[in-house]
Write a protein that holds these residues in place. Structure first.
Motif, PDB file in Angstrom:
ATOM      1  N   VAL A   1       0.836  -1.205   0.000  1.00 49.00           N
ATOM      2  CA  VAL A   1       0.000   0.000   0.000  1.00 49.00           C
ATOM      3  C   VAL A   1       0.868   1.252   0.000  1.00 49.00           C
ATOM      4  O   VAL A   1       0.670   2.173  -0.807  1.00 49.00           O
ATOM      5  CB  VAL A   1      -0.946   0.002   1.215  1.00 49.00           C
ATOM      6  CG1 VAL A   1      -1.688   1.327   1.325  1.00 49.00           C
ATOM      7  CG2 VAL A   1      -1.938  -1.152   1.106  1.00 49.00           C
ATOM      8  N   ILE A   2       1.846   1.316   0.895  1.00 47.62           N
ATOM      9  CA  ILE A   2       2.700   2.505   0.992  1.00 47.62           C
ATOM     10  C   ILE A   2       3.607   2.620  -0.225  1.00 47.62           C
ATOM     11  O   ILE A   2       3.911   3.733  -0.693  1.00 47.62           O
ATOM     12  CB  ILE A   2       3.527   2.478   2.290  1.00 47.62           C
ATOM     13  CG1 ILE A   2       2.609   2.299   3.503  1.00 47.62           C
ATOM     14  CG2 ILE A   2       4.328   3.765   2.426  1.00 47.62           C
ATOM     15  CD1 ILE A   2       1.513   3.344   3.623  1.00 47.62           C
ATOM     16  N   LYS A   3       4.018   1.494  -0.772  1.00 51.38           N
ATOM     17  CA  LYS A   3       4.825   1.521  -1.996  1.00 51.38           C
ATOM     18  C   LYS A   3       4.042   2.126  -3.161  1.00 51.38           C
ATOM     19  O   LYS A   3       4.620   2.791  -4.036  1.00 51.38           O
ATOM     20  CB  LYS A   3       5.307   0.116  -2.349  1.00 51.38           C
ATOM     21  CG  LYS A   3       6.504  -0.364  -1.546  1.00 51.38           C
ATOM     22  CD  LYS A   3       7.746   0.478  -1.840  1.00 51.38           C
ATOM     23  CE  LYS A   3       8.985  -0.076  -1.188  1.00 51.38           C
ATOM     24  NZ  LYS A   3      10.178   0.784  -1.421  1.00 51.38           N
ATOM     25  N   ARG A   4       2.729   1.885  -3.196  1.00 48.08           N
ATOM     26  CA  ARG A   4       1.921   2.498  -4.258  1.00 48.08           C
ATOM     27  C   ARG A   4       1.859   4.016  -4.084  1.00 48.08           C
ATOM     28  O   ARG A   4       1.926   4.771  -5.065  1.00 48.08           O
ATOM     29  CB  ARG A   4       0.516   1.889  -4.271  1.00 48.08           C
ATOM     30  CG  ARG A   4       0.477   0.468  -4.802  1.00 48.08           C
ATOM     31  CD  ARG A   4      -0.929   0.052  -5.194  1.00 48.08           C
ATOM     32  NE  ARG A   4      -1.823  -0.090  -4.058  1.00 48.08           N
ATOM     33  CZ  ARG A   4      -2.019  -1.223  -3.381  1.00 48.08           C
ATOM     34  NH1 ARG A   4      -1.339  -2.315  -3.714  1.00 48.08           N
ATOM     35  NH2 ARG A   4      -2.868  -1.283  -2.371  1.00 48.08           N
ATOM     36  N   PHE A   5       1.722   4.472  -2.844  1.00 51.19           N
ATOM     37  CA  PHE A   5       1.786   5.919  -2.600  1.00 51.19           C
ATOM     38  C   PHE A   5       3.113   6.483  -3.095  1.00 51.19           C
ATOM     39  O   PHE A   5       3.152   7.520  -3.758  1.00 51.19           O
ATOM     40  CB  PHE A   5       1.669   6.206  -1.094  1.00 51.19           C
ATOM     41  CG  PHE A   5       0.267   6.324  -0.567  1.00 51.19           C
ATOM     42  CD1 PHE A   5      -0.605   7.271  -1.070  1.00 51.19           C
ATOM     43  CD2 PHE A   5      -0.168   5.512   0.475  1.00 51.19           C
ATOM     44  CE1 PHE A   5      -1.897   7.410  -0.569  1.00 51.19           C
ATOM     45  CE2 PHE A   5      -1.445   5.632   0.988  1.00 51.19           C
ATOM     46  CZ  PHE A   5      -2.312   6.580   0.472  1.00 51.19           C
ATOM     47  N   GLU A   6       4.205   5.800  -2.755  1.00 46.73           N
ATOM     48  CA  GLU A   6       5.539   6.268  -3.132  1.00 46.73           C
ATOM     49  C   GLU A   6       5.705   6.337  -4.650  1.00 46.73           C
ATOM     50  O   GLU A   6       6.187   7.348  -5.194  1.00 46.73           O
ATOM     51  CB  GLU A   6       6.611   5.349  -2.543  1.00 46.73           C
ATOM     52  CG  GLU A   6       8.028   5.745  -2.916  1.00 46.73           C
ATOM     53  CD  GLU A   6       9.070   4.692  -2.560  1.00 46.73           C
ATOM     54  OE1 GLU A   6      10.161   4.722  -3.167  1.00 46.73           O
ATOM     55  OE2 GLU A   6       8.797   3.836  -1.690  1.00 46.73           O
ATOM     56  N   ALA A   7       5.284   5.270  -5.325  1.00 48.17           N
ATOM     57  CA  ALA A   7       5.428   5.217  -6.788  1.00 48.17           C
ATOM     58  C   ALA A   7       4.644   6.338  -7.462  1.00 48.17           C
ATOM     59  O   ALA A   7       5.138   7.012  -8.378  1.00 48.17           O
ATOM     60  CB  ALA A   7       4.984   3.863  -7.315  1.00 48.17           C
ATOM     61  N   GLY A   8       3.415   6.541  -7.019  1.00 49.48           N
ATOM     62  CA  GLY A   8       2.597   7.595  -7.594  1.00 49.48           C
ATOM     63  C   GLY A   8       3.165   8.976  -7.318  1.00 49.48           C
ATOM     64  O   GLY A   8       3.187   9.848  -8.197  1.00 49.48           O
ATOM     65  N   TYR A   9       3.643   9.168  -6.098  1.00 49.28           N
ATOM     66  CA  TYR A   9       4.223  10.462  -5.714  1.00 49.28           C
ATOM     67  C   TYR A   9       5.429  10.800  -6.576  1.00 49.28           C
ATOM     68  O   TYR A   9       5.546  11.912  -7.104  1.00 49.28           O
ATOM     69  CB  TYR A   9       4.603  10.405  -4.241  1.00 49.28           C
ATOM     70  CG  TYR A   9       5.209  11.678  -3.695  1.00 49.28           C
ATOM     71  CD1 TYR A   9       4.463  12.854  -3.588  1.00 49.28           C
ATOM     72  CD2 TYR A   9       6.524  11.701  -3.237  1.00 49.28           C
ATOM     73  CE1 TYR A   9       5.004  14.009  -3.056  1.00 49.28           C
ATOM     74  CE2 TYR A   9       7.085  12.856  -2.695  1.00 49.28           C
ATOM     75  CZ  TYR A   9       6.318  14.005  -2.614  1.00 49.28           C
ATOM     76  OH  TYR A   9       6.856  15.153  -2.081  1.00 49.28           O
ATOM     77  N   LYS A  10       6.329   9.850  -6.724  1.00 49.86           N
ATOM     78  CA  LYS A  10       7.522  10.081  -7.557  1.00 49.86           C
ATOM     79  C   LYS A  10       7.129  10.437  -8.986  1.00 49.86           C
ATOM     80  O   LYS A  10       7.693  11.355  -9.593  1.00 49.86           O
ATOM     81  CB  LYS A  10       8.404   8.834  -7.567  1.00 49.86           C
ATOM     82  CG  LYS A  10       9.172   8.572  -6.287  1.00 49.86           C
ATOM     83  CD  LYS A  10       9.978   7.280  -6.427  1.00 49.86           C
ATOM     84  CE  LYS A  10      10.876   7.032  -5.245  1.00 49.86           C
ATOM     85  NZ  LYS A  10      11.595   5.736  -5.375  1.00 49.86           N
ATOM     86  N   ALA A  11       6.146   9.713  -9.522  1.00 53.09           N
ATOM     87  CA  ALA A  11       5.708   9.970 -10.897  1.00 53.09           C
ATOM     88  C   ALA A  11       5.087  11.353 -11.034  1.00 53.09           C
ATOM     89  O   ALA A  11       5.306  12.053 -12.032  1.00 53.09           O
ATOM     90  CB  ALA A  11       4.721   8.893 -11.342  1.00 53.09           C
TER      91      ALA A  11
END
Length: 331
Positions: free
Chosen positions: A170-180
């Motif tokens: 879940v937190i990795k998805r937040f991170e990936a989206g944020y970076k993008a």
């Protein structure tokens, strides 16, 4: 089959509307006997994040349908299974686990108690979803992306940060989206990333934020539950910016919380319980909420600290995502 595993908000709402037609006052007396128990993940009911949002959904369902709702707080992961047993013994019609850390305990309990109804927030068991479990999930990468757009446009140092709670899907998805999102809005900006490895360590979250700010970051997105409150505290002390998560966290530091990556867990919980009340419990399925149904996005308070031209820019990107013109990475 995968097809039966994914439902969307519109389907649930249509079923709910159909059942509501012709409801009589006798429904209230029937609802009085229904009991829903929420098992919190560590962080507790006042975590300013997904536990609190989940409970707000149950409080609203109690007001609207006059059912019995309660919660059992978990102080450590070792308590999850015991707390679920307590809820089963207490006669709950529906037991809701809040958060990815509960995935194993809920799955085991669902198999041990096949006649007991369960729901779990932030977990998708896929084809292994038991027939007595509803999974309530969100497109966290989209939520991360929209606040990343804000951070990319707002930064003046071209250095921003991401502080995660636990290193999970879940937190990795937040991170990936944020970076993008940051990269889309500002290709020159760099993202520092660090994990607290806890959702309940505000002191460590604050320490990580202090380090990031001292290294030039002027905006930090904290997807870390109660640990993220420490990030917001440091933003206030440094007179810099933080981005909240799950709920609108602007009230914690009105001048320093730019926006929050809203994830309306309260609505997901509310809709799941409402469907059960109306005889439409969707066991064996995954409900997925995203930008298309306004279940995630920027916080209502965003216009306090973010200019309208940036908000307009983000809204344009949101429309492109909804129209499948932009695909946000989830990892």
């Amino acid at each position: 089959m995968i097809v039966k595993k994914i439902l969307y908000l519109g389907t649930i709402l249509m079923l709910s509307m159909l059942v509501l037609v012709g409801c009589s006052s006798s429904d209230d007396s029937e609802n009085n006997s229904l009991k829903v128990t929420m098992i919190s993940s560590v962080g507790g009911i006042n975590d300013q994040s997904f536990n609190q949002s989940s409970w707000e959904g149950l409080e609203q369902i109690k007001k609207d349908f006059n059912i019995d709702v309660n919660y059992i707080e978990s102080n450590q992961e070792a308590e999850y299974s015991t707390n679920i047993e307590t809820a089963v013994d207490g006669g709950a019609d529906l037991i809701i686990g809040t958060g990815f850390p509960l995935q194993g305990a809920i799955l085991e309990a669902a198999k041990n108690y096949p006649d007991q109804k369960f729901a779990i927030v932030d977990v998708d068991y896929g084809e292994e979803t038991p027939e007595n479990v509803v999974c309530i999930t969100f497109t966290e990468e989209q939520a991360g992306y929209v606040v990343g757009l804000v951070a990319g446009k707002k930064t003046t140092t071209n250095k921003v940060g991401f502080v995660g709670g636990m290193d999970n899907e879940v937190i990795k998805r937040f991170e990936a989206g944020y970076k993008a999102g940051v990269e889309e809005a500002n290709p020159n900006a760099k993202v520092q990333v660090q994990y607290v490895n806890s959702f309940v360590d505000a002191a460590k979250g604050k320490s990580i934020a202090q380090q990031m700010y001292s290294q030039g970051a002027d905006i930090i997105f904290a997807a870390a539950g109660d640990s993220g409150v420490g990030v917001i505290e440091m933003a206030k002390e440094k007179n810099l910016y933080a981005i909240g998560v799950d709920r609108d966290q602007n009230a914690l530091a009105p001048e320093n919380v730019l926006t929050s990556a809203m994830k309306k867990v309260n609505e997901g919980v509310y809709n799941t319980v409402k469907a059960m009340i109306e005889g439409n419990y969707a066991g064996g399925t995954t409900l997925r909420y995203g930008l298309e149904d306004n279940s995630i996005g920027l916080a209502p308070s965003t216009d306090k600290n973010v200019s309208q031209d940036i908000i307009d820019y983000v809204n344009k990107k949101i429309n492109q995502i909804i129209n499948k013109e932009i695909e946000v990475p989830s990892k």
